[in-house]
Scaffold this motif. Structure first.
Motif, PDB file in Angstrom:
ATOM      1  N   MET A  87      44.042  36.696  41.910  1.00  0.00           N
ATOM      2  CA  MET A  87      45.133  36.932  40.977  1.00  0.00           C
ATOM      3  C   MET A  87      44.791  36.291  39.638  1.00  0.00           C
ATOM      4  SD  MET A  87      48.535  36.110  43.284  1.00  0.00           S
ATOM      5  CE  MET A  87      49.611  36.537  41.922  1.00  0.00           C
ATOM      6  N   GLU A  88      45.501  36.705  38.592  1.00  0.00           N
ATOM      7  CA  GLU A  88      45.398  36.013  37.308  1.00  0.00           C
ATOM      8  C   GLU A  88      45.707  34.539  37.545  1.00  0.00           C
ATOM      9  OE1 GLU A  88      46.548  34.061  33.810  1.00  0.00           O
ATOM     10  OE2 GLU A  88      48.068  34.719  35.275  1.00  0.00           O
ATOM     11  N   LYS A  89      44.988  33.660  36.874  1.00  0.00           N
ATOM     12  CA  LYS A  89      44.996  32.241  37.230  1.00  0.00           C
ATOM     13  C   LYS A  89      46.379  31.606  37.161  1.00  0.00           C
ATOM     14  CE  LYS A  89      42.456  27.972  36.210  1.00  0.00           C
ATOM     15  NZ  LYS A  89      41.398  27.368  35.360  1.00  0.00           N
ATOM     16  N   ASP A 565      41.320  40.743  29.117  1.00  0.00           N
ATOM     17  CA  ASP A 565      41.858  41.773  30.012  1.00  0.00           C
ATOM     18  C   ASP A 565      40.746  42.410  30.842  1.00  0.00           C
ATOM     19  OD1 ASP A 565      44.378  41.282  29.055  1.00  0.00           O
ATOM     20  OD2 ASP A 565      44.424  42.994  27.689  1.00  0.00           O
ATOM     21  N   ASP A 566      39.587  42.650  30.210  1.00  0.00           N
ATOM     22  CA  ASP A 566      38.464  43.244  30.939  1.00  0.00           C
ATOM     23  C   ASP A 566      37.951  42.296  32.021  1.00  0.00           C
ATOM     24  OD1 ASP A 566      38.556  45.532  29.403  1.00  0.00           O
ATOM     25  OD2 ASP A 566      37.031  44.846  27.978  1.00  0.00           O
ATOM     26  N   MET A 567      37.872  41.007  31.691  1.00  0.00           N
ATOM     27  CA  MET A 567      37.390  40.024  32.661  1.00  0.00           C
ATOM     28  C   MET A 567      38.341  39.917  33.847  1.00  0.00           C
ATOM     29  SD  MET A 567      36.377  35.975  32.192  1.00  0.00           S
ATOM     30  CE  MET A 567      35.248  36.291  30.845  1.00  0.00           C
ATOM     31  N   ILE A 568      39.633  39.891  33.560  1.00  0.00           N
ATOM     32  CA  ILE A 568      40.617  39.810  34.643  1.00  0.00           C
ATOM     33  C   ILE A 568      40.571  41.064  35.502  1.00  0.00           C
ATOM     34  CG2 ILE A 568      43.094  39.757  35.145  1.00  0.00           C
ATOM     35  CD1 ILE A 568      43.418  37.961  32.668  1.00  0.00           C
ATOM     36  N   SER A 569      40.470  42.225  34.879  1.00  0.00           N
ATOM     37  CA  SER A 569      40.420  43.483  35.636  1.00  0.00           C
ATOM     38  C   SER A 569      39.200  43.535  36.544  1.00  0.00           C
ATOM     39  CB  SER A 569      40.405  44.676  34.668  1.00  0.00           C
ATOM     40  OG  SER A 569      41.602  44.746  33.931  1.00  0.00           O
ATOM     41  N   LEU A 570      38.043  43.148  36.020  1.00  0.00           N
ATOM     42  CA  LEU A 570      36.820  43.141  36.831  1.00  0.00           C
ATOM     43  C   LEU A 570      36.947  42.143  37.978  1.00  0.00           C
ATOM     44  CD1 LEU A 570      33.897  44.053  37.286  1.00  0.00           C
ATOM     45  CD2 LEU A 570      33.172  42.249  35.707  1.00  0.00           C
ATOM     46  N   LEU A 580      39.503  32.905  34.402  1.00  0.00           N
ATOM     47  CA  LEU A 580      40.831  33.451  34.145  1.00  0.00           C
ATOM     48  C   LEU A 580      41.558  33.881  35.412  1.00  0.00           C
ATOM     49  CD1 LEU A 580      40.028  35.665  31.011  1.00  0.00           C
ATOM     50  CD2 LEU A 580      40.908  33.323  31.070  1.00  0.00           C
ATOM     51  N   THR A 581      40.900  33.722  36.574  1.00  0.00           N
ATOM     52  CA  THR A 581      41.510  34.145  37.828  1.00  0.00           C
ATOM     53  C   THR A 581      41.340  33.073  38.892  1.00  0.00           C
ATOM     54  OG1 THR A 581      39.466  35.282  38.446  1.00  0.00           O
ATOM     55  CG2 THR A 581      41.190  36.612  37.378  1.00  0.00           C
ATOM     56  N   ALA A 582      42.026  33.262  40.019  1.00  0.00           N
ATOM     57  CA  ALA A 582      41.938  32.312  41.125  1.00  0.00           C
ATOM     58  C   ALA A 582      42.251  33.041  42.424  1.00  0.00           C
ATOM     59  CB  ALA A 582      42.901  31.143  40.922  1.00  0.00           C
ATOM     60  N   LEU A 583      41.864  32.440  43.548  1.00  0.00           N
ATOM     61  CA  LEU A 583      42.192  32.959  44.869  1.00  0.00           C
ATOM     62  C   LEU A 583      43.359  32.170  45.425  1.00  0.00           C
ATOM     63  CD1 LEU A 583      38.552  33.277  46.313  1.00  0.00           C
ATOM     64  CD2 LEU A 583      40.050  35.175  45.683  1.00  0.00           C
ATOM     65  N   VAL A 584      44.415  32.831  45.870  1.00  0.00           N
ATOM     66  CA  VAL A 584      45.598  32.151  46.373  1.00  0.00           C
ATOM     67  C   VAL A 584      46.115  32.856  47.615  1.00  0.00           C
ATOM     68  CG1 VAL A 584      47.204  33.464  44.914  1.00  0.00           C
ATOM     69  CG2 VAL A 584      47.860  31.185  45.743  1.00  0.00           C
ATOM     70  N   GLY A 585      46.583  32.080  48.585  1.00  0.00           N
ATOM     71  CA  GLY A 585      47.153  32.630  49.810  1.00  0.00           C
ATOM     72  C   GLY A 585      48.266  31.750  50.321  1.00  0.00           C
ATOM     73  N   VAL A 586      49.269  32.355  50.967  1.00  0.00           N
ATOM     74  CA  VAL A 586      50.444  31.640  51.473  1.00  0.00           C
ATOM     75  C   VAL A 586      50.680  32.023  52.926  1.00  0.00           C
ATOM     76  CG1 VAL A 586      52.917  31.245  51.195  1.00  0.00           C
ATOM     77  CG2 VAL A 586      51.480  31.584  49.174  1.00  0.00           C
ATOM     78  N   ASP A 587      51.010  31.040  53.757  1.00  0.00           N
ATOM     79  CA  ASP A 587      51.342  31.273  55.159  1.00  0.00           C
ATOM     80  C   ASP A 587      52.820  31.655  55.249  1.00  0.00           C
ATOM     81  OD1 ASP A 587      51.577  31.358  57.869  1.00  0.00           O
ATOM     82  OD2 ASP A 587      51.336  29.195  58.186  1.00  0.00           O
ATOM     83  N   HIS A 588      53.087  32.939  55.409  1.00  0.00           N
ATOM     84  CA  HIS A 588      54.467  33.408  55.493  1.00  0.00           C
ATOM     85  C   HIS A 588      54.978  33.423  56.925  1.00  0.00           C
ATOM     86  CE1 HIS A 588      54.664  34.548  51.274  1.00  0.00           C
ATOM     87  NE2 HIS A 588      53.487  35.145  51.407  1.00  0.00           N
ATOM     88  N   GLU A 589      54.080  33.184  57.910  1.00  0.00           N
ATOM     89  CA  GLU A 589      54.478  33.247  59.320  1.00  0.00           C
ATOM     90  C   GLU A 589      54.852  31.890  59.894  1.00  0.00           C
ATOM     91  OE1 GLU A 589      51.390  35.127  61.482  1.00  0.00           O
ATOM     92  OE2 GLU A 589      51.350  36.922  60.227  1.00  0.00           O
ATOM     93  N   GLY A 590      54.207  30.842  59.433  1.00  0.00           N
ATOM     94  CA  GLY A 590      54.470  29.519  59.977  1.00  0.00           C
ATOM     95  C   GLY A 590      55.803  28.950  59.523  1.00  0.00           C
ATOM     96  N   ASN A 591      56.234  27.893  60.213  1.00  0.00           N
ATOM     97  CA  ASN A 591      57.477  27.216  59.849  1.00  0.00           C
ATOM     98  C   ASN A 591      57.263  26.347  58.627  1.00  0.00           C
ATOM     99  OD1 ASN A 591      58.821  28.305  62.106  1.00  0.00           O
ATOM    100  ND2 ASN A 591      58.038  26.635  63.411  1.00  0.00           N
ATOM    101  N   ALA A 592      58.273  26.293  57.775  1.00  0.00           N
ATOM    102  CA  ALA A 592      58.194  25.426  56.599  1.00  0.00           C
ATOM    103  C   ALA A 592      58.202  23.975  57.042  1.00  0.00           C
ATOM    104  CB  ALA A 592      59.361  25.705  55.658  1.00  0.00           C
ATOM    105  N   VAL A 593      57.401  23.128  56.365  1.00  0.00           N
ATOM    106  CA  VAL A 593      57.358  21.709  56.707  1.00  0.00           C
ATOM    107  C   VAL A 593      58.547  21.006  56.091  1.00  0.00           C
ATOM    108  CG1 VAL A 593      54.858  21.726  56.843  1.00  0.00           C
ATOM    109  CG2 VAL A 593      55.960  21.121  54.691  1.00  0.00           C
TER     110      VAL A 593
END
Length: 775
Positions: A87-89, A565-570, A580-593
């Motif tokens: 995603m965009e950073k 914009d070109d760098m983000i699109s690529l 300008l970008t980063a990798l991000v993920g969220v655990d939507h299945e587990g219980n909130a702490v």
């Protein structure tokens, strides 16, 4: 004086509820490498265990090669998988922060904002009693070295990085990660660290070895594959290295990787990767060059590194052609020029001054302030009619990489830059970045005895005439548009591994690839035939991602406007992260702490820093440099900036360090900056005169023969010609294996003989005969 354990490379974590210091268990680090020809696919996994009653916020910094394409990051815990998406950073950072605030487990991977060869990786809300495995995937291109070996380096070691005063790097950009009043978690126990590799492909394997590891190598009977594993645990004070020697490394090697027909942009097309070794006609190495040698003399260069740098400088000085201009710039916390008013003509007098500096050169100039000496070089105009070439040698790492590459790029039209990074932990972002920006070439050196070998190879490239007006064309059927990635044509150096990428429509057949250029008044043409092209199918789409990384790196060097914009699109299309970008993920299945509302897991915190010679060292990265790949930071009992402590030993982490007013330096009573005695090659080199000749009395001493005896056997018109022929024969007889180090000075010596109007062949035969008759 002690420093907060917060200020360390590698792993650190915080506990949301408690303040006391605790430890977090890093159970294991495992890396699997698959090498196909000149491409390495790397997958690293780290297993953490939270033994506490509260959730942990785990953060770590990891070194990567600046050319590596990082494209996958995921976490496995309690049977669930958290997959990160590109995603965009700023958007990715918001997703992560919101998830952590809500008590969800989340992961985030992003480039350090000051250097593309460092990743900041975060695991938020690791639940109590939970074991988590984190996986990071990346792909790297490999190049054939000057000795024919294909070098694979897995960065596992980070040095402290120096920030000059008023540098943008002094704004501690990751302060949102530092939790005020929260506990720092450390790894103190020794953990399992394992690297396994598999080498496969069309190249027959002759040998696999390592300069840093003891390896178990099993090569198949057909020599087309090999399994590699460690014979013992890896040390954490150096990068993990491996050299693969193919039977035919210089053969043209072209791969066509099929695209994803459902993808977008670059990923949809097929991708061509061309590996070839263009031969450039032999050159007399024109003396129309102004060559500036920039040598790092900071404290970290002491010992063998400084000895090697001195020997390299000696070879460099003796190899320069008569009539060129040159200068030597020494730098540390400050800098100095051998010739303050500008480069001077290479002659007997200026060589004597340079030799005096070379003999007394010490690693005594403090920190690594590299921007100001380059700025001073560029403040002086190049010599009219001469091509300016700059050669940088440094083991250091700095945070103002973008500032450096921007400066070098602005002057690339008038000055080429070549760079050598010395030792484990040197910044690939700095070394390769300035060479790319300066339209030159770079080398990373991990063995002290390879420095001269690699530097002289760079000097050869420097003194060659430049190949200009480079053009790349592709003949395809049916006729279609073929796009180079990046769009900037490659820089060609004779005999050096050239890699280029091109996008090709899926429904075409490639008939040939043509690379053309001009050298002096000659036209060059390198042709790749369709028979050289092999089609491959790779689920990871490694070549596509490497091409994307090459384009991103080029954009960052060019400093073009409106490319965000070109760098983000690529980046989004390929999954390869950029600044300008980063990798991000969220655990939507587990219980909130569970968490207290008054606690913010990422509040801002003012950080203390130490001044060093008027500049600021980033304390966050200034302590324990012996961090393994995703390694550990230093316990609070450790002394600030201590080198040499081993992981898993509290006693080993205690020691003393010495901080001078100019830099952070270490007391090393066993190391000396005195040059190594008894180097027979350097003894011969040091006696060569500026014009390429030797004196007979010097050669007599080197041969162990009375000068009168040599004089009686002189078949030449002059004594100097005979002495020079003998010196060349001596190099051939005793140091043939180091020919690449002395070949340039030998070229100069032969030019001297030619100017004496001597029969060089007859003199060489007479010299060889005399030496062969003696033991």
């Amino acid at each position: 004086m002690t420093m907060s354990p917060l200020y360390g490379w590698g792993l650190w974590g915080t506990c949301l509820q408690e303040i006391e210091q605790k430890e977090v268990d890093l159970v294991s680090v495992k890396t699997h490498v698959e090498i196909r020809g000149f491409v390495a696919q790397v997958s690293s996994s780290l297993t953490y265990l939270n033994n506490y009653k509260d959730p942990l916020q785990v953060r770590y910094k990891v070194p990567v090669d600046e050319g590596a394409a990082v494209y996958k990051f995921e976490a496995h815990l309690d049977g669930r998988t958290i997959t990160a998406h590109c995603m965009e950073k700023k958007a990715a950072e918001k997703v992560y922060k919101d998830a952590v605030k809500a008590g969800q487990t989340a992961v985030l991977a992003r480039e350090d904002s000051n250097s593309s060869d460092v990743l900041n990786l975060l695991l938020g809300n690791l639940p109590p009693g939970t074991q988590a495995e984190l996986k990071l995937s990346l792909v790297m291109e490999l190049k054939v070295q000057t000795d024919g070996g294909v070098s694979f380096v897995l960065p596992t070691f980070l040095k402290p990085r120096y920030s000059p005063a008023n540098s943008p790097a002094n704004s501690f950009h990751d302060t949102e990660e530092i939790a005020k009043g929260q506990n720092i978690m450390f790894v103190r126990k020794q953990y399992a660290y394992e690297v396994k590799a598999r080498v496969v492909g069309a190249h027959r394997i002759a040998q696999i070895t390592s300069h840093s590891e003891l390896l178990s190598v099993d090569i198949s009977e057909d020599a087309l594959s090999a399994e590699v594993s460690q014979c013992r645990s890896s040390n954490y004070d150096r990068d993990w290295t491996m050299l693969i020697y193919y039977a035919d490394p210089y053969k043209t090697h072209v791969l066509r990787e099929t695209g994803d027909r459902s993808g977008v942009g670059l990923m949809k097309d097929d991708l061509l990767m061309v590996n070839l070794f263009p031969e450039v006609p032999a050159s007399s190495f024109s003396n129309k060059n102004e060559v500036i040698f920039v040598v790092d003399r900071s404290g970290s260069m002491q010992g063998e590194t400084m000895q090697s740098a001195r020997a390299t400088l000696l070879l460099f000085l003796k190899s320069l052609p008569v009539g060129c201009f040159f200068n030597i710039v020494s730098f540390g916390s400050s800098f100095s020029f051998l010739f303050p008013s500008g480069s001077e003509m290479y002659n007997e007098e200026t060589l004597a001054k340079a030799s005096a500096l070379q003999q007394n050169m010490q690693a005594d100039m403090g920190g690594t302030e590299i921007f100001q000496p380059f700025k001073a070089i560029y403040s002086q105009p190049p010599k009219a009619g001469y091509a300016r070439q700059i050669l940088l040698i440094s083991d250091g790492s700095v945070w103002n990489v973008d500032q450096m590459t921007e400066l070098v790029s602005r002057h690339a039209h008038e000055s080429r830059v070549f760079a050598v990074g010395i030792g484990h932990g040197a910044s690939t972002s700095l070394i390769r970045g300035v060479a790319r920006a300066g339209k030159g070439r770079s080398e990373m050196v991990f063995q002290q005895d390879k420095i001269q070998h690699k530097v002289m190879g760079l000097v050869t490239s420097m003194l060659q005439d430049s190949v200009h007006n480079v053009r790349v064309s592709c003949e395809v059927e049916p006729t279609s548009r073929v796009r180079l990635v990046p769009k900037v044509p490659p820089i060609i150096f004779g005999g050096q591994h050239l890699i280029l990428y091109a996008r090709i429509p899926a429904d075409t057949v490639v008939k040939s690839v043509n690379i053309q250029g001009s050298l002096s008044s000659k036209d060059l043409n390198f042709v790749v035939k369709d028979s050289d092209i092999k089609v491959v199918h790779d689920e990871e789409m490694s070549l596509h991602r490497l091409a994307a990384r090459a384009q991103i790196n080029q954009w960052q060097v060019d400093q073009e406007e409106d490319i965000s914009d070109d760098m983000i699109s690529l980046s989004l299309a390929t999954g390869v992260i950029s600044r300008l970008t980063a990798l991000v993920g969220v655990d939507h299945e587990g219980n909130a702490v569970a968490r207290e509302e008054k606690q913010d897991c990422m509040p801002h915190m003012m950080m203390k820093s130490r001044r060093c010679g008027g500049a600021r060292l980033r304390p966050m990265f200034g302590s324990q440099p012996k961090s393994a790949l995703f390694g550990c930071s230093q316990p609070e009992s450790a002394q600030a900036y201590q080198f040499g402590a081993s992981l898993g030993s509290a006693e080993a982490c205690r020691g003393s360090s010495k901080v001078s007013s100019d830099s952070v330096q270490l007391e090393e009573s066993s190391d000396s900056d005195e040059p190594a005695d008894g180097d027979p090659l350097m003894a011969i080199v040091s006696k060569q005169r500026f014009d390429g000749s030797w004196l007979l009395e010097d050669v007599a001493e080197l041969c162990g023969v009375a000068c009168a005896v040599l004089g009686e056997r002189n078949p030449a018109k002059t004594e100097a010609a005979w002495a020079t022929a003998l010196a060349l024969a001596l190099l051939e007889k005793r140091h043939a294996e180091a020919r690449d180090q002395w070949s340039l000075l030998a070229t100069k010596a032969r030019a001297f003989l030619s100017g004496c109007q001597e029969d060089a062949q007859a003199l060489a035969e007479a010299a060889r005969a005399l030496l062969e008759a003696r033991p």
